[in-house]
Design a protein around this motif. Structure first.
Motif, short mmCIF file in Angstrom:
data_model
loop_
_atom_site.label_atom_id
_atom_site.label_comp_id
_atom_site.label_asym_id
_atom_site.label_seq_id
_atom_site.Cartn_x
_atom_site.Cartn_y
_atom_site.Cartn_z
N ARG A 215 47.61 52.00 27.30
CA ARG A 215 47.64 53.10 26.95
C ARG A 215 48.73 53.56 28.57
O ARG A 215 48.80 53.02 28.49
CB ARG A 215 46.45 53.36 26.79
CG ARG A 215 46.06 53.73 28.20
CD ARG A 215 44.12 54.75 28.08
NE ARG A 215 43.79 54.80 29.57
CZ ARG A 215 43.26 54.01 30.30
NH1 ARG A 215 42.72 53.07 29.56
NH2 ARG A 215 42.45 54.13 31.10
N VAL A 216 49.53 55.16 27.98
CA VAL A 216 50.07 55.65 28.62
C VAL A 216 49.84 56.79 28.70
O VAL A 216 49.27 57.64 28.03
CB VAL A 216 51.48 55.28 28.42
CG1 VAL A 216 51.80 56.34 29.26
CG2 VAL A 216 52.35 54.12 27.87
N GLU A 217 49.92 57.08 30.79
CA GLU A 217 48.93 58.74 30.86
C GLU A 217 50.25 59.10 31.96
O GLU A 217 50.42 58.58 32.72
CB GLU A 217 48.28 58.49 31.51
CG GLU A 217 46.78 57.81 30.28
CD GLU A 217 45.11 58.04 31.06
OE1 GLU A 217 45.07 58.48 31.83
OE2 GLU A 217 44.16 57.94 30.82
N LEU A 218 51.10 60.14 31.15
CA LEU A 218 51.13 60.88 32.02
C LEU A 218 50.66 61.74 32.78
O LEU A 218 49.70 62.56 33.10
CB LEU A 218 52.15 62.43 31.61
CG LEU A 218 53.16 61.59 29.96
CD1 LEU A 218 54.11 62.57 29.56
CD2 LEU A 218 53.93 60.73 30.30
N HIS A 219 50.96 61.70 34.21
CA HIS A 219 50.59 62.59 35.77
C HIS A 219 51.59 63.05 36.12
O HIS A 219 50.75 64.51 37.10
CB HIS A 219 50.13 60.69 36.62
CG HIS A 219 51.05 60.52 37.15
ND1 HIS A 219 52.16 60.91 38.08
CD2 HIS A 219 51.39 59.16 37.02
CE1 HIS A 219 52.85 60.00 38.85
NE2 HIS A 219 52.68 58.80 37.77
N ASP B 146 50.99 55.98 34.30
CA ASP B 146 50.36 55.19 34.37
C ASP B 146 50.32 54.57 33.12
O ASP B 146 50.61 54.80 32.21
CB ASP B 146 49.03 55.90 35.06
CG ASP B 146 49.00 56.24 36.26
OD1 ASP B 146 49.61 55.92 37.22
OD2 ASP B 146 48.56 57.64 36.57
N VAL B 147 50.49 53.08 33.24
CA VAL B 147 50.25 52.25 31.81
C VAL B 147 49.29 51.39 32.44
O VAL B 147 48.66 50.62 33.48
CB VAL B 147 51.30 51.39 31.76
CG1 VAL B 147 51.42 49.98 30.58
CG2 VAL B 147 52.50 51.99 31.78
N GLY C 80 44.57 46.09 34.01
CA GLY C 80 46.00 46.49 34.78
C GLY C 80 46.18 47.63 34.78
O GLY C 80 45.91 47.40 33.51
N ARG C 81 46.34 48.04 35.60
CA ARG C 81 47.33 49.28 35.54
C ARG C 81 48.30 49.26 36.49
O ARG C 81 49.17 48.57 37.43
CB ARG C 81 46.28 49.75 36.91
CG ARG C 81 46.83 52.18 36.60
CD ARG C 81 46.20 53.26 37.56
NE ARG C 81 46.22 53.61 37.99
CZ ARG C 81 46.71 53.94 38.81
NH1 ARG C 81 46.99 52.94 39.46
NH2 ARG C 81 47.58 55.31 39.19
N TRP C 82 49.83 50.11 36.13
CA TRP C 82 50.86 50.41 36.62
C TRP C 82 50.90 51.70 36.89
O TRP C 82 51.48 52.07 35.60
CB TRP C 82 51.88 49.66 35.90
CG TRP C 82 51.71 47.90 36.02
CD1 TRP C 82 52.31 46.90 36.36
CD2 TRP C 82 50.88 46.89 35.02
NE1 TRP C 82 52.25 45.91 35.35
CE2 TRP C 82 50.90 45.31 35.36
CE3 TRP C 82 49.76 47.74 33.80
CZ2 TRP C 82 50.36 44.91 34.26
CZ3 TRP C 82 49.42 46.71 33.28
CH2 TRP C 82 49.71 46.15 33.22
#
Length: 235
Positions: free
Chosen positions: A119-123, A155-156, A167-169
């Motif tokens: 999933r992708v989250e815009l911060h 954030d991915v 995992g987090r990028w």
């Protein structure tokens, strides 16, 4: 409404300030709305203005056909925190819409192979430049004054298929718009944390080489520039 991975109008013609604002606003909206769904639908690069009355005023838009939000000569650039060995340049880059779209397909396919529940989250989303063009008359042209860029921090997240670890990028990017066409002309990846391993660049290079027919199976078989590497000194 949105059209993943399909080209449209090149948009290189001279356009009014109002049309320029419509195009840049359209691109910003599409990125905000579709990047969170990247791993489900892929990269969305086009839009049909006739089907999005809430997005733009079709009566004000000079062109109503499906249009790409990216320039045909869009450049993707990234400078790794640690220089890679030859033949990689200090700043990695791809130039041209086909390569840009192909790289997004590679990234999406590779990540979905290695991770589940992506999933992708815009911060953070921030627009900079050209406030004086707001409310410009339909016939005005101020190419030399047009300046707009979009910063997106995202954030991915994903679960490793092998170990089950999470995992987090964190990826920060800046999208710059052409003062002529209002299309995205440069996508600069400002940072990736944690930074990708060299194997990721090798895999991307080999994948693009096999698709577009340049280079060979190993780094030493590709001459500098064959994969359209963009040097940071190039304007």
């Amino acid at each position: 409404m949105f059209t993943p991975n399909k080209g449209g109008s090149g948009g290189s013609e001279d356009i009014s300030d109002r049309e320029w604002q419509i195009r840049t606003g359209r691109a910003i909206y599409i990125l905000q709305q579709t990047l969170p769904d990247f791993f489900d639908v892929g990269l969305v690069s086009s839009i049909d203005p006739t089907k999005t009355p809430a997005l733009i005023d079709s009566k004000e838009s000079d062109l109503l056909e499906v249009q790409n939000i990216y320039s045909p000569k869009v450049r993707l650039m990234y400078t790794p925190p640690v220089a890679l060995p030859s033949p990689f340049p200090r700043t990695l880059g791809l130039e041209g819409l086909p390569l840009y779209l192909a790289s997004s397909v590679f990234i999406r396919h590779t990540m979905k192979t290695l991770y589940s529940d992506l999933r992708v989250e815009l911060h953070k989303v921030a627009v900079q430049g050209s406030p004086h063009l707001e409310g410009a008359a339909a016939g005005t042209h101020s190419n030399h004054q047009r300046d707009k860029s979009l910063f997106i921090g995202l954030d991915v997240y994903g679960t490793t298929r092998v170990s089950g670890g999470v995992g987090r990028w964190q990826i920060d990017s800046t999208y710059s718009f052409s003062p002529i066409s209002g299309l995205i002309q440069t996508h600069t990846i400002d940072s990736i944390h944690p930074a990708p391993h060299q194997a990721a660049y090798d895999a991307l290079r080999v994948s693009l080489s096999s698709v577009f027919g340049f280079g060979g199976p190993g780094p030493g078989d590709i001459r500098p520039g064959e994969v359209r590497a963009v040097n940071s000194d190039k304007g």
